[in-house]
Design a protein around this motif. Sequence first.
Motif, short mmCIF file in Angstrom:
data_model
loop_
_atom_site.label_atom_id
_atom_site.label_comp_id
_atom_site.label_asym_id
_atom_site.label_seq_id
_atom_site.Cartn_x
_atom_site.Cartn_y
_atom_site.Cartn_z
N MET A 1 1.09 4.12 -2.84
CA MET A 1 0.75 5.45 -2.24
C MET A 1 2.01 6.39 -2.94
O MET A 1 1.78 7.53 -3.46
CB MET A 1 0.75 5.47 -0.83
CG MET A 1 0.23 7.05 -0.20
SD MET A 1 -1.70 7.31 -0.55
CE MET A 1 -2.11 5.96 0.64
N ILE B 1 1.50 8.56 8.19
CA ILE B 1 1.02 7.83 8.79
C ILE B 1 1.18 6.44 8.95
O ILE B 1 1.44 5.61 9.98
CB ILE B 1 -0.60 8.05 9.06
CG1 ILE B 1 -0.96 9.71 9.60
CG2 ILE B 1 -1.51 7.22 9.92
CD1 ILE B 1 -2.62 9.84 9.37
N ASP B 2 1.09 5.79 7.67
CA ASP B 2 1.33 4.49 7.49
C ASP B 2 2.87 4.05 7.85
O ASP B 2 2.89 2.99 8.45
CB ASP B 2 1.02 4.17 5.82
CG ASP B 2 -0.44 4.08 5.53
OD1 ASP B 2 -1.54 4.25 6.55
OD2 ASP B 2 -0.81 4.10 4.42
N ARG C 1 0.83 -1.16 -0.05
CA ARG C 1 -0.04 -0.10 -0.09
C ARG C 1 0.82 1.28 0.06
O ARG C 1 0.52 2.31 -0.65
CB ARG C 1 -0.73 0.08 1.37
CG ARG C 1 -2.01 1.23 1.25
CD ARG C 1 -2.66 1.22 2.37
NE ARG C 1 -3.85 2.34 2.29
CZ ARG C 1 -3.57 3.69 2.77
NH1 ARG C 1 -2.53 3.85 3.12
NH2 ARG C 1 -4.63 4.28 2.71
N CYS D 1 1.85 2.81 11.63
CA CYS D 1 1.21 1.49 11.16
C CYS D 1 2.38 0.46 10.98
O CYS D 1 1.92 -0.59 11.37
CB CYS D 1 0.15 1.49 10.21
SG CYS D 1 -1.24 2.85 10.42
N VAL E 1 -2.98 15.20 1.15
CA VAL E 1 -3.57 13.95 1.77
C VAL E 1 -2.44 12.82 1.67
O VAL E 1 -2.32 12.00 2.54
CB VAL E 1 -4.87 13.81 1.12
CG1 VAL E 1 -5.27 12.47 1.48
CG2 VAL E 1 -5.69 14.88 1.32
N LYS E 2 -2.16 12.59 0.49
CA LYS E 2 -1.08 11.54 0.37
C LYS E 2 0.03 11.41 1.22
O LYS E 2 0.53 10.35 1.58
CB LYS E 2 -0.81 11.34 -1.04
CG LYS E 2 -1.61 11.04 -2.31
CD LYS E 2 -2.10 9.83 -2.47
CE LYS E 2 -2.99 9.48 -3.46
NZ LYS E 2 -4.19 9.05 -3.03
N ASN F 1 0.37 13.05 4.11
CA ASN F 1 -0.16 12.72 5.50
C ASN F 1 -0.39 11.11 5.58
O ASN F 1 0.05 10.61 6.62
CB ASN F 1 -1.36 13.57 5.66
CG ASN F 1 -1.65 13.32 7.15
OD1 ASN F 1 -0.85 13.46 7.97
ND2 ASN F 1 -2.88 13.47 7.16
N SER F 2 -0.89 10.40 4.65
CA SER F 2 -1.26 9.05 4.67
C SER F 2 -0.04 8.30 4.61
O SER F 2 0.03 7.27 5.52
CB SER F 2 -2.12 8.73 3.40
OG SER F 2 -3.52 9.30 3.58
#
Length: 147
Positions: free
Chosen positions: A26, A140-141, A22, A145, A133-134, A136-137
Amino acid sequence: MHQTSNDLHKQAETVNESFRIRIQEMITAKTNLEENLNQTVLEISSMNENIAALREAIRLKDSPMRVSHMRLNTRSMRPNIELVRDPVQYGLVEEVGQITDSIEALSAKLNESIERLRNLERNKKALEEDIAVKTNSLNIDQSQCLR
């Protein structure tokens, strides 16, 4: 108990691998968005130059229009016998018509270019938001995560 531990480790590896995939997808999507943003910025720059050139072309048509109108007005002030409709008069009227048509065509192109510029600026803003947004994602990932 040992089997459960192995199952949990296997599941954790599967989840981590899914996150890695993922994250790579991304990153690819973000790179594509950044390339689109760069292209959009170039198009905006080109469109701004085009708009400036069109405005200048319209401005340059003003002087010939004034000269043609002045000539027509001068001819209309002639005394009775000299006030005739001759080929010169028709030529001046045609010249004013051509200049008017040219200005209208340039104005139409200018309006189209301005609308295109607005669309490009909206597209640029949307791309910048998507990239944020990408980013930030991804943060976070990667940081929360995938530990």
